[in-house]
Design a protein around this motif. Structure first.
Motif, PDB file in Angstrom:
ATOM      1  N   LEU A  53       1.359  -1.128  -0.273  1.00  0.00           N
ATOM      2  CA  LEU A  53       0.680  -0.084   0.376  1.00  0.00           C
ATOM      3  C   LEU A  53       0.632   1.507   0.266  1.00  0.00           C
ATOM      4  CD1 LEU A  53      -3.162  -1.167   2.014  1.00  0.00           C
ATOM      5  CD2 LEU A  53      -2.901  -1.322  -0.102  1.00  0.00           C
ATOM      6  N   ARG A  54       1.804   1.087   1.297  1.00  0.00           N
ATOM      7  CA  ARG A  54       2.284   2.720   0.799  1.00  0.00           C
ATOM      8  C   ARG A  54       3.275   2.579  -0.609  1.00  0.00           C
ATOM      9  NH1 ARG A  54       6.953   1.260   5.135  1.00  0.00           N
ATOM     10  NH2 ARG A  54       5.122   2.809   6.425  1.00  0.00           N
ATOM     11  N   GLY A  82      -5.858  11.864   0.910  1.00  0.00           N
ATOM     12  CA  GLY A  82      -5.380  12.308   1.098  1.00  0.00           C
ATOM     13  C   GLY A  82      -4.521  12.018   2.973  1.00  0.00           C
ATOM     14  N   ALA A  83      -5.352  11.695   3.770  1.00  0.00           N
ATOM     15  CA  ALA A  83      -5.331  11.884   4.831  1.00  0.00           C
ATOM     16  C   ALA A  83      -4.911  10.048   5.089  1.00  0.00           C
ATOM     17  CB  ALA A  83      -6.380  11.499   6.125  1.00  0.00           C
ATOM     18  N   LEU A  84      -5.166   8.721   3.972  1.00  0.00           N
ATOM     19  CA  LEU A  84      -5.119   7.543   4.085  1.00  0.00           C
ATOM     20  C   LEU A  84      -3.507   7.325   3.291  1.00  0.00           C
ATOM     21  CD1 LEU A  84      -4.972   4.660   4.012  1.00  0.00           C
ATOM     22  CD2 LEU A  84      -6.048   4.607   1.594  1.00  0.00           C
ATOM     23  N   ASN A  90       3.701   8.047   6.439  1.00  0.00           N
ATOM     24  CA  ASN A  90       4.661   8.492   7.636  1.00  0.00           C
ATOM     25  C   ASN A  90       4.410   7.675   8.889  1.00  0.00           C
ATOM     26  OD1 ASN A  90       5.187  11.005   7.173  1.00  0.00           O
ATOM     27  ND2 ASN A  90       2.787  12.084   7.133  1.00  0.00           N
ATOM     28  N   ARG A  91       3.834   6.061   8.426  1.00  0.00           N
ATOM     29  CA  ARG A  91       3.750   5.439   9.469  1.00  0.00           C
ATOM     30  C   ARG A  91       5.195   4.356   9.861  1.00  0.00           C
ATOM     31  NH1 ARG A  91       3.522  -0.436   9.445  1.00  0.00           N
ATOM     32  NH2 ARG A  91       1.168  -1.044  11.061  1.00  0.00           N
TER      33      ARG A  91
END
Length: 94
Positions: A53-54, A82-84, A90-91
């Protein structure tokens, strides 16, 4: 294995974009032509992990010129995407 290759290809694409001479229309066109199969592969790939996903999030950011931060007045769907993207990129454990 394919996931690692896609990650490498997307990151290489991002680095090439940083060095690209956007004043040269031929170089820019060639860059986007070479990017098309990479982006198509990212779209077609089935993400089975956070890392997958990244990769998609990084490709989306590349497609938007290096950032994907919809304004607060954007439609809710855009702000959610955008939040996703922000949270994936940033994870911790990158």
């Amino acid at each position: 294995m394919a996931e690692r290759r896609l990650a490498r290809d997307v990151r290489a694409l991002m680095m090439q974009s940083e060095r690209l001479d956007y004043e040269d229309p031929h170089a820019e066109a060639a860059h986007y032509r070479s990017a098309r199969p990479i982006i198509n592969a990212v779209v077609a790939a089935r993400s089975r992990s956070i890392a997958g996903l990244r990769i998609k999030a990084e490709a989306l950011v590349w497609c938007h010129g290096g950032e994907f931060l919809p304004p607060s007045e954007a439609p809710a769907a855009d702000r959610l995407v955008g939040a996703l993207v922000r949270d994936l990129l940033n994870r911790p454990g990158r």
